[in-house]
Design a protein around this motif. Sequence first.
Motif, short mmCIF file in Angstrom:
data_model
loop_
_atom_site.label_atom_id
_atom_site.label_comp_id
_atom_site.label_asym_id
_atom_site.label_seq_id
_atom_site.Cartn_x
_atom_site.Cartn_y
_atom_site.Cartn_z
N UNK A 373 53.85 89.83 21.20
CA UNK A 373 53.52 89.23 22.50
C UNK A 373 54.59 88.24 22.95
N UNK A 374 55.32 87.68 22.00
CA UNK A 374 56.28 86.64 22.38
C UNK A 374 57.74 87.10 22.31
N UNK A 375 58.00 88.21 21.61
CA UNK A 375 59.39 88.65 21.48
C UNK A 375 59.68 89.84 22.39
N UNK A 376 60.78 89.77 23.10
CA UNK A 376 61.18 90.92 23.92
C UNK A 376 62.44 91.58 23.38
N UNK A 377 63.29 90.80 22.75
CA UNK A 377 64.56 91.38 22.28
C UNK A 377 64.44 91.86 20.84
N UNK A 378 63.46 92.72 20.65
CA UNK A 378 63.25 93.35 19.35
C UNK A 378 62.86 94.80 19.63
N UNK A 405 73.66 93.45 20.20
CA UNK A 405 72.88 92.95 21.34
C UNK A 405 71.53 92.41 20.88
N UNK A 406 70.90 93.11 19.94
CA UNK A 406 69.61 92.64 19.43
C UNK A 406 69.75 91.28 18.75
N UNK A 407 70.80 91.14 17.95
CA UNK A 407 71.06 89.88 17.26
C UNK A 407 71.28 88.75 18.25
N UNK A 408 72.19 89.01 19.15
CA UNK A 408 72.59 87.99 20.13
C UNK A 408 71.40 87.49 20.93
N UNK A 409 70.73 88.43 21.59
CA UNK A 409 69.62 88.05 22.46
C UNK A 409 68.41 87.59 21.65
N UNK A 410 68.17 88.25 20.50
CA UNK A 410 67.02 87.91 19.67
C UNK A 410 67.15 86.50 19.14
N UNK A 411 68.33 86.18 18.67
CA UNK A 411 68.55 84.85 18.13
C UNK A 411 68.37 83.78 19.20
N UNK B 352 69.45 99.92 30.60
CA UNK B 352 69.87 99.21 29.38
C UNK B 352 70.19 97.74 29.66
N UNK B 353 69.94 97.31 30.87
CA UNK B 353 70.31 95.96 31.25
C UNK B 353 69.39 94.94 30.58
N UNK B 354 69.98 93.97 29.90
CA UNK B 354 69.18 92.92 29.26
C UNK B 354 69.09 91.66 30.11
N UNK B 355 69.86 91.65 31.17
CA UNK B 355 69.82 90.53 32.11
C UNK B 355 68.42 90.44 32.72
N UNK B 356 67.83 89.30 32.71
CA UNK B 356 66.48 89.07 33.28
C UNK B 356 65.38 89.85 32.58
N UNK B 357 65.70 90.60 31.49
CA UNK B 357 64.70 91.47 30.89
C UNK B 357 63.43 90.71 30.52
N UNK B 358 63.62 89.55 29.94
CA UNK B 358 62.47 88.79 29.49
C UNK B 358 61.61 88.28 30.65
N UNK B 359 62.20 88.18 31.84
CA UNK B 359 61.46 87.64 32.97
C UNK B 359 60.61 88.68 33.70
N UNK B 360 60.81 89.93 33.35
CA UNK B 360 60.00 90.98 33.97
C UNK B 360 60.16 91.06 35.45
#
Lengths: 440, 399
Positions: A373-378, A405-411, B352-360
Motif C-alpha cells: 500500500x505504501x511502496x510504488x517503486x517495487x 531504476x528500482x534501486x534509485x527510486x525505491x531507495x 515506462x515513465x517513472x516521473x510522477x508515477x507515485x502521484x497517480x
Amino acid sequence: MLGWEFPPFISGGLGTACYGLTKAMSGLGLQVSFVLPKPIQAKDFATHVNMRSPADITLRSRTELLQGKMQEEALLKNVKFETIDSPLQPYADPESYRIEIEELIRQKQSHLNESYFEETQFHPEKQYDYGGDMYSEVRRYAGAAVRLALAEDFDIIHAHDWMTYTAGIAVSAATGKPLVIHVHSTEFDRSGEHVNQTIYDIERAGMHAADKIIAVSYLTRNIIISRYGVTGDKVDVVYNGVERNGTSFANNRIGIKKNEKIVLFLGRITMQKGPEYFLEAAKKVLKVMDNVKFVMAGSGDMMKRIIEMAAGMGIGNKVLFTGFLRGEDVRRIYEIADLYVMPSVSEPFGIAPLEALNNDVPVLISKQSGVSEVLTHVLKVDFWDVKEIANKIVAVLKYQPLQMTLKEHGNFEVRKLKWEDAAKKCCEIYEDVLYETVCV
Amino acid sequence: MASVCFYFQVHQPYRLRHYTVFDEDHRYFDEFKNKAICKKVANKCYLPANRVILDLIKKHEGKFKVAYSITGVLLEQLAEFSPEVMSTFDALARTGCVEFLAETYYHSLSFLYSRQEFIEQIQKHKETVEKLFGQTPRVFRNTELIYSNDLAKTIESMDQFDGIITEGADHILGDRSPNFLYRPPGCEKVKLLLKNYALSDDIAFRFSNQQWKEWPLMANKFSQWVNRINGNGNVVNLFMDYETFGEHQWADTGIFDFMRHLPDEIMNHPDNNFLTPSEAVARYDANEVVDIPGLISWADTERDLSAWLGNAMQSNALHEVYRMENQVKDSGDEKLLGDWRKLQTSDHFYYMCTKYFADGDVHKYFNPYDSPYDSYINFMNVMGNLRLRCSPLKTATTA
C-alpha cells in the motif's frame, strides 16, 4: 508500552517495529516505559539498549545506565525498559495466574461480557502442552505487568500484538488508563483459515476492550473489521517506518561465485511467508538462467519441509539455507543480494522490504501485503502466480536498467517512510483517546 | 485578422499482451484489448466527433475547416475493428475542408535514433493518406510534437513539405507570440506553426475542471479570447488530441455542444476565419526565425522528452529497438518488420515513465500497466523474442 520482543532478541518484524517506534517517540519527547516478558543478557551483543530485570532497576541509577552506549541511548533517552521473568522460571503456577488475571479483568468496566471469559478460561489439565505454556506465559506476563504498572506513572497503555493484549486489558482495568492496541499481525495472517481459537479469542477480546486500535495497514484494518467484528471508526492505520542506515560492508560472497546472481528470501519459513512459492518460482527461473543462487535466510516450522521440497525439485544445489539471521548478518546478506523476494500469502505490513530497499536491494513483493500500500517503486505480484514471480525475477537479473531504476527510486521512496511520522500519528491517536476518556 | 487553425491528433497504439520470459510465440499484441479500446473510443469519440465536424462543415458551407493527423497504427486498427469510423473520415475528406497531415506511420521516436527509419515511416504514412483520403500531405507533425532545428532541416531536405507543426513552448518563444508563423534557422521553404498551448489546453485539459475560475467554458467566452488576438497575431493554433472530445472530456461535460457552437461564435467577428495548416502557411509570411537547438515536445509542463526518455529503462528499451534495425531489415521478413515497427510507438516508452508515477496523475490514467516496471519487463521480454527471430541461426534450426 507492552511488547513481546525488542532488538537484538527478535524473531520477526515486531521487535524492529517496537524499536523504531519507541526511538521516534523518545525523539518527540514522549516518555515510554517498555515492558518485555523475557530476561535478557545483553552484554554480549552490540546494542543501544540495556535490558534489565526489575531487580536491576532498583539497584542501578538512570545515569549509570546512560553512560555505556551514549549516542544510541541518547536517542532512546525517554524509553525505559522493564523486563519480566521468563516463563521458564515461573514464579507462580498457571492456576493462581488465572485467578489473579481474571479477577483483574473483571474489574475492567468495559464492553466485555462475562460469558467470553467463561468460554476462554484456562484449563489446568492442558497446562503442560506448548499452547498451555504460551497462554500461561501470556497471563503471567499480564500479572507482572499489572504489578509494574501500579508502581509507574503513565497516561496510556499501548499493547503490541496478541500476547500482550491480556496484559493490556488487565493493566487498563487495574489503573483505569485507556488502552490502545497495535495490531502488527492477526491469527488469520499467521495461520490462514486454520486459526487457533484461543489466540483468536484473545485477539478479539483485546480489540473489543481497546479504546483504539492501530493497524499497520488497510489490509490489516479490513481483517480487523471483517473478521473480528470491530467497527471501522475504532481502527486507525499507522504505517511502519524504516531506520535509515548509512553503513556499508565489504562484499562477502562465501559459497557464492562472483558471477552468480543472488535472489533472497528473508523471513520466517512459515506458511504465512509463502516459502513454497519462492521455491516454485526458483525452479522456473533456473529453467532459463543458470548462474543464480536462491538464498533462504530465516527459520521456521516449515524449514525442514522446504529443504526437502528443494531437494525433491532437483534444485537443492541452487538453494542455500542460512538459518535465522540478525544484525550485521542481515546487512551482509543484503549487500550481496540482487533481488529481495517476499511472496507472503498474508502480510499485515512487512518491514523487511523497506530494509532491503534501504540497503539498495530491489524488491519483489506480493500484492497480499500491507507494505504494497505504501511502496510504488517495487515489483508486485500475486503470491500464487509463480510464473509471474519467476518472470519478474528473471527480468531483474537480466536487465540492469531495471535494477538500477528500482534501486534509485525505491531507495528514495523508502526514505520518506519515517518512524517519526508513525510516532507522530500514534501521539495524535493518544491525544484523541485521552480526550475522549476525559469527555466520558 | 485572426485565423483559427484546428488540428486534431488521432492515435491509438498496438498495446502489448502480457508476455513473460517463458513465452515463445510471436503474438506480441493484445488483440482483445486493442479491439475493445478501439471500439470504445470509436463510440465515445471518433463517431460522435466526426458527426459534429461533418455537420459544422455542411452548415458553414466551406467556412469551417479542420486538420487531422491520424497515425498509421490507428488507421490499421480502425480498418480492422471499426470500419464505420473509416467511412466517416472518408466523408470528411471529401468535403474539401479537411486537411490530413503527415507524421511517422508508427507514431515513433525514430527521428531521435534513425533518420533512415524516420524518413521511411513518413513516406509510408504519406502514401497511406494518399491512398485512403486522396490528398497529399503538405504539413508535417512529428510524434508528440517533438522538434528541433535539426528536424526542420531533415524535413526541408525531403522537399515534400511546406510547414511543420510544433509546440509554442514558452522557453523557446520568450516574449514572442505563438500566433505568428516562424522560420527555422537555415530553412528556405518550411514554415513553423506553433501551438497556442494556453487556448488549446483550455479546451483539452481545463474544459471540465470545476476548480478552474473560467468554468464553465462557453463558446462565446472562448471566442472573446480569440478576438483579443485580432490585431496582434495571424493564427490561433488549437492543436489537441482528438480524444479530447468524448474520451478525455466526456460527452456530459458539454464538450460536443461547445464545439457545435464555437464556429458561429468565432465567425461572429468579421475579421475571424478558419484555415487549415496548409492554407495558413500559404497565406501568412514567416518573418522571424525561431531558433530551437534542443529538443522540445508538447508533453507535461517540462515540454521536453522526459516522458519517453527520462529514466534508464526507457533509454535502454529505445536503444534495444533501434539497435535491431539492420538485422530486422536484412531479414526480409515483412511480418518481423511490422512487429518491430509497432514496437517503436512512443506509448510503449511513455508507459515506462517513472516521473510522477507515485502521484497517480495523467500518466497513470493512460497506462494499461500497473507500474512502469511491469511495462518495461513486458517490453523487454517481447524484444528478447524478436531478437531471436532475427538471428539466422535460429531461423535455420526452426525451419
